[in-house]
Design a protein around this motif. Structure first.
Motif, PDB file in Angstrom:
ATOM      1  N   ASP A  67       0.827  -1.215   0.000  1.00 15.31           N
ATOM      2  CA  ASP A  67       0.000   0.000   0.000  1.00 15.31           C
ATOM      3  C   ASP A  67       0.859   1.262   0.000  1.00 15.31           C
ATOM      4  O   ASP A  67       0.425   2.330   0.417  1.00 15.31           O
ATOM      5  N   GLY A  68       2.097   1.078  -0.458  1.00 16.53           N
ATOM      6  CA  GLY A  68       2.997   2.226  -0.497  1.00 16.53           C
ATOM      7  C   GLY A  68       3.818   2.374   0.768  1.00 16.53           C
ATOM      8  O   GLY A  68       4.636   3.297   0.865  1.00 16.53           O
ATOM      9  N   THR A  69       3.612   1.478   1.725  1.00 23.07           N
ATOM     10  CA  THR A  69       4.387   1.559   2.964  1.00 23.07           C
ATOM     11  C   THR A  69       5.205   0.284   3.151  1.00 23.07           C
ATOM     12  O   THR A  69       4.907  -0.764   2.565  1.00 23.07           O
ATOM     13  N   PHE A  70       6.206   0.413   3.983  1.00 29.15           N
ATOM     14  CA  PHE A  70       7.082  -0.709   4.309  1.00 29.15           C
ATOM     15  C   PHE A  70       7.152  -0.859   5.837  1.00 29.15           C
ATOM     16  O   PHE A  70       7.023   0.128   6.571  1.00 29.15           O
ATOM     17  N   THR A  71       7.395  -2.084   6.275  1.00 29.99           N
ATOM     18  CA  THR A  71       7.550  -2.342   7.702  1.00 29.99           C
ATOM     19  C   THR A  71       8.896  -2.994   7.951  1.00 29.99           C
ATOM     20  O   THR A  71       9.277  -3.930   7.232  1.00 29.99           O
ATOM     21  N   ASP A  72       9.603  -2.496   8.940  1.00 29.30           N
ATOM     22  CA  ASP A  72      10.884  -3.083   9.327  1.00 29.30           C
ATOM     23  C   ASP A  72      10.617  -4.423  10.019  1.00 29.30           C
ATOM     24  O   ASP A  72      10.062  -4.462  11.114  1.00 29.30           O
ATOM     25  N   VAL A  73      10.993  -5.521   9.356  1.00 29.23           N
ATOM     26  CA  VAL A  73      10.728  -6.855   9.901  1.00 29.23           C
ATOM     27  C   VAL A  73      12.038  -7.580  10.224  1.00 29.23           C
ATOM     28  O   VAL A  73      12.062  -8.811  10.315  1.00 29.23           O
ATOM     29  N   THR A  74      13.087  -6.810  10.400  1.00 33.38           N
ATOM     30  CA  THR A  74      14.410  -7.417  10.565  1.00 33.38           C
ATOM     31  C   THR A  74      14.426  -8.426  11.707  1.00 33.38           C
ATOM     32  O   THR A  74      14.924  -9.547  11.569  1.00 33.38           O
ATOM     33  N   ARG A  75      13.894  -7.993  12.845  1.00 33.78           N
ATOM     34  CA  ARG A  75      13.969  -8.851  14.029  1.00 33.78           C
ATOM     35  C   ARG A  75      13.188 -10.150  13.819  1.00 33.78           C
ATOM     36  O   ARG A  75      13.707 -11.242  14.059  1.00 33.78           O
ATOM     37  N   GLN A  76      11.943 -10.022  13.331  1.00 32.43           N
ATOM     38  CA  GLN A  76      11.132 -11.224  13.124  1.00 32.43           C
ATOM     39  C   GLN A  76      11.773 -12.142  12.086  1.00 32.43           C
ATOM     40  O   GLN A  76      11.711 -13.359  12.184  1.00 32.43           O
ATOM     41  N   ALA A  77      12.388 -11.524  11.076  1.00 28.85           N
ATOM     42  CA  ALA A  77      12.954 -12.313   9.980  1.00 28.85           C
ATOM     43  C   ALA A  77      14.264 -12.982  10.373  1.00 28.85           C
ATOM     44  O   ALA A  77      14.679 -13.965   9.765  1.00 28.85           O
ATOM     45  N   GLY A  78      14.918 -12.446  11.391  1.00 27.87           N
ATOM     46  CA  GLY A  78      16.169 -13.049  11.853  1.00 27.87           C
ATOM     47  C   GLY A  78      17.348 -12.772  10.946  1.00 27.87           C
ATOM     48  O   GLY A  78      18.259 -13.598  10.836  1.00 27.87           O
ATOM     49  N   VAL A  79      17.347 -11.633  10.303  1.00 26.07           N
ATOM     50  CA  VAL A  79      18.442 -11.318   9.385  1.00 26.07           C
ATOM     51  C   VAL A  79      19.295 -10.154   9.892  1.00 26.07           C
ATOM     52  O   VAL A  79      19.996  -9.509   9.117  1.00 26.07           O
ATOM     53  N   SER A  80      19.217  -9.900  11.173  1.00 28.78           N
ATOM     54  CA  SER A  80      20.022  -8.817  11.727  1.00 28.78           C
ATOM     55  C   SER A  80      21.444  -9.315  11.957  1.00 28.78           C
ATOM     56  O   SER A  80      21.653 -10.358  12.564  1.00 28.78           O
ATOM     57  N   ASP A  81      22.375  -8.587  11.448  1.00 31.94           N
ATOM     58  CA  ASP A  81      23.779  -8.965  11.592  1.00 31.94           C
ATOM     59  C   ASP A  81      24.558  -7.672  11.763  1.00 31.94           C
ATOM     60  O   ASP A  81      24.449  -6.762  10.936  1.00 31.94           O
ATOM     61  N   ALA A  82      25.335  -7.611  12.810  1.00 31.70           N
ATOM     62  CA  ALA A  82      26.039  -6.361  13.102  1.00 31.70           C
ATOM     63  C   ALA A  82      27.275  -6.169  12.241  1.00 31.70           C
ATOM     64  O   ALA A  82      27.890  -5.109  12.271  1.00 31.70           O
ATOM     65  N   SER A  83      27.652  -7.187  11.469  1.00 31.90           N
ATOM     66  CA  SER A  83      28.853  -7.061  10.637  1.00 31.90           C
ATOM     67  C   SER A  83      28.661  -5.970   9.592  1.00 31.90           C
ATOM     68  O   SER A  83      27.543  -5.609   9.239  1.00 31.90           O
ATOM     69  N   TRP A  84      29.757  -5.498   9.084  1.00 26.20           N
ATOM     70  CA  TRP A  84      29.730  -4.496   8.018  1.00 26.20           C
ATOM     71  C   TRP A  84      29.369  -5.216   6.713  1.00 26.20           C
ATOM     72  O   TRP A  84      30.183  -5.926   6.144  1.00 26.20           O
ATOM     73  N   SER A  85      28.136  -5.019   6.292  1.00 32.96           N
ATOM     74  CA  SER A  85      27.642  -5.699   5.093  1.00 32.96           C
ATOM     75  C   SER A  85      27.712  -4.762   3.897  1.00 32.96           C
ATOM     76  O   SER A  85      27.627  -3.543   4.054  1.00 32.96           O
ATOM     77  N   THR A  86      27.803  -5.331   2.732  1.00 32.12           N
ATOM     78  CA  THR A  86      27.956  -4.516   1.525  1.00 32.12           C
ATOM     79  C   THR A  86      26.867  -4.857   0.502  1.00 32.12           C
ATOM     80  O   THR A  86      25.781  -4.324   0.569  1.00 32.12           O
ATOM     81  N   SER A  87      27.153  -5.792  -0.395  1.00 34.54           N
ATOM     82  CA  SER A  87      26.150  -6.181  -1.381  1.00 34.54           C
ATOM     83  C   SER A  87      25.371  -7.396  -0.886  1.00 34.54           C
ATOM     84  O   SER A  87      25.867  -8.163  -0.063  1.00 34.54           O
ATOM     85  N   ALA A  88      24.189  -7.547  -1.411  1.00 33.88           N
ATOM     86  CA  ALA A  88      23.369  -8.699  -1.035  1.00 33.88           C
ATOM     87  C   ALA A  88      22.568  -9.150  -2.248  1.00 33.88           C
ATOM     88  O   ALA A  88      22.386  -8.386  -3.207  1.00 33.88           O
ATOM     89  N   ALA A  89      22.095 -10.399  -2.184  1.00 35.24           N
ATOM     90  CA  ALA A  89      21.330 -10.942  -3.308  1.00 35.24           C
ATOM     91  C   ALA A  89      20.224 -11.847  -2.793  1.00 35.24           C
ATOM     92  O   ALA A  89      20.469 -12.697  -1.928  1.00 35.24           O
ATOM     93  N   PHE A  90      19.017 -11.665  -3.319  1.00 34.53           N
ATOM     94  CA  PHE A  90      17.935 -12.616  -3.075  1.00 34.53           C
ATOM     95  C   PHE A  90      18.046 -13.722  -4.120  1.00 34.53           C
ATOM     96  O   PHE A  90      18.174 -13.442  -5.324  1.00 34.53           O
ATOM     97  N   VAL A  91      17.974 -14.961  -3.663  1.00 39.96           N
ATOM     98  CA  VAL A  91      18.142 -16.092  -4.584  1.00 39.96           C
ATOM     99  C   VAL A  91      17.505 -17.341  -3.970  1.00 39.96           C
ATOM    100  O   VAL A  91      17.655 -17.593  -2.780  1.00 39.96           O
ATOM    101  N   ASP A  92      16.784 -18.076  -4.789  1.00 40.83           N
ATOM    102  CA  ASP A  92      16.192 -19.330  -4.309  1.00 40.83           C
ATOM    103  C   ASP A  92      17.181 -20.451  -4.616  1.00 40.83           C
ATOM    104  O   ASP A  92      17.052 -21.140  -5.624  1.00 40.83           O
ATOM    105  N   TYR A  93      18.134 -20.643  -3.708  1.00 44.02           N
ATOM    106  CA  TYR A  93      19.224 -21.565  -4.040  1.00 44.02           C
ATOM    107  C   TYR A  93      18.836 -23.025  -3.916  1.00 44.02           C
ATOM    108  O   TYR A  93      19.505 -23.906  -4.460  1.00 44.02           O
ATOM    109  N   ASP A  94      17.750 -23.310  -3.166  1.00 42.33           N
ATOM    110  CA  ASP A  94      17.376 -24.714  -2.968  1.00 42.33           C
ATOM    111  C   ASP A  94      16.069 -25.073  -3.675  1.00 42.33           C
ATOM    112  O   ASP A  94      15.494 -26.137  -3.422  1.00 42.33           O
TER     113      ASP A  94
END
Lengths: 456, 562
Positions: B157-184
């Motif tokens: 609806d034109g809005t976004f929700t921060d779901v980092t915590r629920q999704a479990g993708v929070s990482d304190a490391s210095w991240s750069t590029s990322a890719a969504f991929v269905d590897y399995d």
């Protein structure tokens, strides 16, 4: 029409101008050296030697564009000289302008056909510029020069591989590593050719050698280039020399070079930080400590300094203080895997086995490829009576089968025996013993043999 | 834009016809025209540099090009830096493309909708990745940072929700590029995150350049940090699969990531560009694990066996032989490298032979991708350049890291020729280029480019060249999983000429996400023999009767047998 021709003719023969340098922007040591040479060159701008000397100074300070411009002018002023096109070619190689470098090297060799480093560089530039036929001829000619034979074998191997003639490539590359056994690049090329021929095991072994030896390269003595390097006498150049001496194992020379750097620039944190480790290796703990204090006072490179200080204290068996130093290193950089590993070893020594295991695990979390930390974790888990968990960790470090691997395999064997898998343990112990023998680790092999005998 | 539903035996094709511009008169003088400010893209990256020479200051930031509101045009998310401690007013921004599908004659115009969208991330942002991780038909957004990363769910609806915590993708490391991929191949997009080095402000090293002036350290002053692979569990949660998948078995200071099937086995692999450490080619073993073939493949280091700067990645079939090749941007003095694939993940370092070595020798390259800017069928190349250490000729000047960007034309004769001069003024301006995202932003049938600058304004390079030739844009859809078909391979068959293959993906380049639609230049003829889609989980379909100069949406299950 005539006027145009004259203008064109003048343009073709005019030497390139001296480089324009923003001298005020350089730090003092560089400014002093470069300004002096630049002033001389400006005063005698048609004297090739003076202009070339500016090129040399800029080259020594890695001002590549300026050096190239000065060398080009010097060459235009003295077209038959050897050193200006030669040094210009080295700069052009550094700028990855290999075809131009090859052209300069040909000009240099016209003046001094026997200068071997120039012949080697010409062959290498031709190869990098993808002029394979010319490169091959140049390398073949070098194959008869003992000092250049390793370079020739490597170059011919690379050319054969590019042309898909991998059997031929392997023969050349094997010759290269026979002449210079620690040539990581040649092992890398060998691995690629082995793979192309489906010789997977040999490819893997060659890659292991590549990773073991890294960038080591057989040099050809080059007085013309050495004269450029010798122009640098500033503090940072001294540190660089010191680092190179340390890599060669010349501890005294390395310390002297670093002290010389500090004599010129007392607040050079990098020199103090390196001296913590160097004096530590020399077991001169008092001096090492003094340099550690200096780094802390400067407030720079603290993560490295705390860690090196921890190692230093460990060498003196001051375990509590060492642990404190590692904790400071971790506070500065929570991702410092080495600090976690070393702290774990101290905790282990203090019989805090659970804490040691946890600390080793933190090291692995930060650096999963840290085999020693995983080995230590495996040992701790064994000591804590958790052989199954230890097996899971130790199984991850059995590859590659390098010189480190025998003790990892042996630890895995022990874990299996403790877990009640006696036969599996005997198998791993046998593998460990065999591998230890292959790597010349006779004492370890004998120890494993004794354990094997008692198991059987 | 007219939307028509066309039924063609044997397959159903939903065709969105867009105005073709072929044969529209004299060729424009410049291939690209810069229109960021004119289009309302008021955004300037702030790197927060204040004399501390903290490494993150010179590395960011990226951009995402994606249609967040599914209205048929590409919107823009720009990643912001700011103060390194995350304080301060600077935020990342979301710009809505107001082109609208209904009236293509409207001028290109963007509106800042950050506040309403909820994407005003207040962090030291680095890059962005785009994918529909929950299969609700809306593209979601993952933002990497120096500090914890953030996953935003697109609410539709034109809005976004921060779901980092629920999704479990929070990482304190210095991240750069990322890719969504269905590897399995389970129909859910997983997430690969490249991490860089263990820099902290407290552990900042003091480094100097060749003349002894204070300068930014290189990556070797620090230790590489392991990358992360998150497996999508399907319930809004991701599990950390890094160790299980084996992608922690090699170290690397990760900066770029691209997906592709480099060994031709039908399964998606991962290529990671690592700064001054060997690049990794993670070959998919079909069982949820990967093995690094980087060194043996010839795509990890240079011919001397040494790792290179490796920042951005272009992945695609540059020689039209049916496999995916790689182009990796490197640091000045190294030259960028073109790795030509033999189809079995054995790569030939062809940088000199293809003519990309010499022109890139003086440049430090970041964002890049293959894209057919002139629609002649051959993938061309753009490189966003900007130094990380003082440029010799700019010593003493403000921002002495400036370099011009480069455009390369694929001649079709296994050779690139630099076309920057023809590219126009946009390629003459020297800035500190970093991210680059690619897509047809004005829906006129050619691929435009957004380039981000470190501590500088965003640039929108509008393509003026594509109208000389015909084109075809393809959007693939499937249900219920992996709705946008990320990882699918789309082939356009042409009589007597090689099939054009493009991978459906948003990754590649540097810190950036590009359009999920695939774009084909068709040259002088709009005709195709057929369009083949190799779906990410294996099956293939073929559609016929598709002519060029439009966007077609190919729905899974509506095609015929290949």
């Amino acid at each position: 029409m005539c006027l145009c021709a004259i203008v064109l003719s003048v343009a073709q023969t005019s030497p390139p101008p001296l480089p324009q340098l923003a001298l005020d922007t350089y730090p003092a040591a560089a400014r002093e050296a470069i300004s002096r040479a630049h002033r001389d060159a400006a005063a005698q701008s048609t004297d090739a030697d003076t202009v070339g000397a500016l090129g040399r100074v800029l080259h020594a300070w890695e001002q590549w564009d300026g050096a190239h411009q000065a060398y080009a002018r010097a060459q235009a002023l003295a077209p038959r000289a050897f050193e200006w096109p030669y040094l210009d070619a080295i700069v052009l190689q550094r700028l990855a302008r290999h075809a131009e470098a090859a052209s300069r090297l040909r000009e240099a060799l016209a003046a001094s056909p026997g200068y071997l480093p120039a012949r080697v560089k010409l062959a290498e530039s031709l190869l990098e510029a993808d002029d394979l036929d010319a490169a091959q001829r140049a390398f073949e000619a070098l194959a008869h020069e003992p000092a250049a034979e390793p370079a020739a074998a490597f170059g011919l191997g690379r050319i054969a591989a590019i042309r898909g003639r991998h059997d031929e490539a392997i023969a050349h590359l094997q010759r290269a590593v026979a002449l210079f056994p620690e040539w990581g690049a040649a092992y890398y090329a060998l691995a690629r050719s082995y793979r192309a021929l489906g010789r997977a095991d040999e490819a893997v072994r060659a890659l292991q050698r590549h990773q073991q030896y890294g960038p080591r390269w057989p040099g050809v003595e080059d007085p013309a280039l050495a004269a450029v390097s010798a122009l640098r006498e500033d503090a940072r150049a001294s540190v660089q020399r010191g680092v190179k001496l340390a890599e060669r194992g010349d501890l005294e020379g390395a310390i002297a070079a670093h002290e010389a750097a500090l004599a010129r620039e007392p607040s050079l944190a990098e020199a103090h930080a390196n001296l913590v480790a160097l004096y530590g290796r020399a077991r001169n703990f008092e001096k090492a400590e003094a340099h550690y204090r200096a780094v802390v006072a400067l407030g720079a490179n603290l993560g490295t300094a705390h860690y090196d200080y921890g190692v230093l204290l460990g060498l003196q068996e001051k375990w509590d203080l060492a642990a404190e130093a590692y904790r400071r290193a971790i506070a500065v950089n929570p991702l410092n895997a080495e600090a976690y590993n070393n702290l774990g070893q101290i905790l282990e020594r203090q019989r805090q086995l659970e804490a040691a295991a946890e600390t080793y695990r933190r090291a692995i979390d930060n650096q999963p490829t840290f085999r020693l930390a995983r080995f230590n974790l495996g040992r701790m888990l064994l000591a804590l009576g958790r052989p199954d968990t230890a097996i899971a960790e130790l199984e991850k470090i059995v590859e590659p089968r390098d010189a480190e691997a025998p003790r990892y395999l042996f630890a895995l064997a022990t874990a299996h025996v403790r877990a009640g898998h006696r036969e599996v343990g005997i198998k791993w112990a046998s593998d460990a013993r065999q591998l230890a023998l292959e790597h010349g680790q006779d004492d370890l092999a004998a120890a494993i043999a004794r354990d094997l005998a008692s198991l059987k | 834009m007219n939307r028509v539903l066309v039924r063609l035996a044997p397959a159903l094709i939903v065709v969105s016809v867009m105005p073709g511009r072929t044969g529209s008169g004299a060729a424009p003088e410049e291939l690209f025209v810069e229109r960021a400010a004119a289009a309302g893209l008021a955004f300037t990256h702030v790197n927060g540099a204040a004399g501390g020479y903290y490494l993150p200051e010179v590395m960011g930031a990226g951009v995402a090009l994606f249609d967040f509101d599914n209205d048929g045009d590409l919107d823009l998310f720009l990643v912001q830096g700011g103060a390194l401690d995350g304080s301060g007013p600077a935020t990342s921004r979301l710009f809505r493309n107001d082109l609208t599908a209904a009236d293509p004659r409207r001028p290109l115009r963007f509106t800042d909708v950050t506040a309403r969208s909820g994407l005003g991330l207040r962090a030291y942002g680095m890059g962005a990745a785009v994918g529909d991780y929950d299969n609700d038909g809306y593209l979601d957004l993952f933002v990497t940072s120096f500090g914890p990363d953030t996953l935003y769910h697109n609410n539709g609806d034109g809005t976004f929700t921060d779901v980092t915590r629920q999704a479990g993708v929070s990482d304190a490391s210095w991240s750069t590029s990322a890719a969504f991929v269905d590897y399995d191949r389970d129909g859910r997009l997983d997430l690969f995150v490249a991490n860089y080095v263990d820099f902290t402000i407290a552990a900042n090293q003091v480094c100097s350049d060749a003349v002894g002036a204070r300068d930014y350290c290189g990556p070797r002053a620090y230790h590489p940090v392991p990358d992360r692979l998150y497996h999508n569990e399907g319930n809004g949660h991701f599990a950390n699969a890094t160790e299980r998948a084996g992608v922690n078995k090699a170290d690397g200071a990760g900066l770029g990531v691209a997906i592709g099937d480099y060994d031709g086995d039908g399964w998606i692999d991962l290529y990671v560009a690592n700064d001054a450490t060997p690049n990794q080619l993670w070959i998919n073993k079909h069982d949820g694990t990967f093995a690094d073939l980087g060194l043996l493949s010839g795509s990890a280091v240079n011919a001397q066996g040494n790792p290179e700067g490796s920042m951005g990645i272009a992945s695609g079939d540059v020689d039209l032989d049916g496999d995916e090749d790689l182009f990796v941007t490197n640091i000045a003095g190294e030259t960028s490298v073109l790795y030509i694939n033999d189809g079995h993940a054995s790569f030939d370092d062809a940088r000199a032979r293809w003519g990309v070595a010499l022109p890139t020798a003086a440049f430090t390259g970041f964002g890049t991708d293959f894209f057919d800017y002139d629609n002649d069928g051959w993938p061309d190349l753009l490189v966003a350049n900007g130094a990380v250490n003082v440029v010799e000729a700019q010593r003493g000047q403000p921002s002495p890291f400036r370099m011009r960007n480069q455009l390369f034309h694929n001649t079709g004769q296994r050779r690139f020729e630099e076309a920057s001069a023809a590219g126009g003024a946009a390629f003459a301006r020297a800035e500190i280029g970093r991210g680059a995202a690619f897509g047809d932003i004005d829906n006129d049938g050619d691929v435009d480019v957004v380039v981000t600058n470190n501590n500088g304004p965003v640039r929108l390079l509008v393509n003026q060249a594509g109208s000389r030739n015909h084109w075809l844009a393809v959007r693939v859809t499937q249900a219920p999983g992996n709705r946008f078909g990320v990882g699918a391979l789309v082939g356009v068959e042409r009589a007597g000429r090689p099939t054009l293959w493009r991978r459906v993906r948003t990754d590649g380049s540097y810190l950036s996400a590009s359009d999920v639609r695939v774009h084909f230049g068709l040259g002088s003829s709009p005709l195709t023999d057929g369009v083949v889609v190799k779906w990410p989980d294996g099956p293939s379909e073929r559609w016929t009767g598709i002519a060029g100069d439009k966007l077609v949406t190919l729905e899974r299950g509506t095609g015929g047998k290949p």
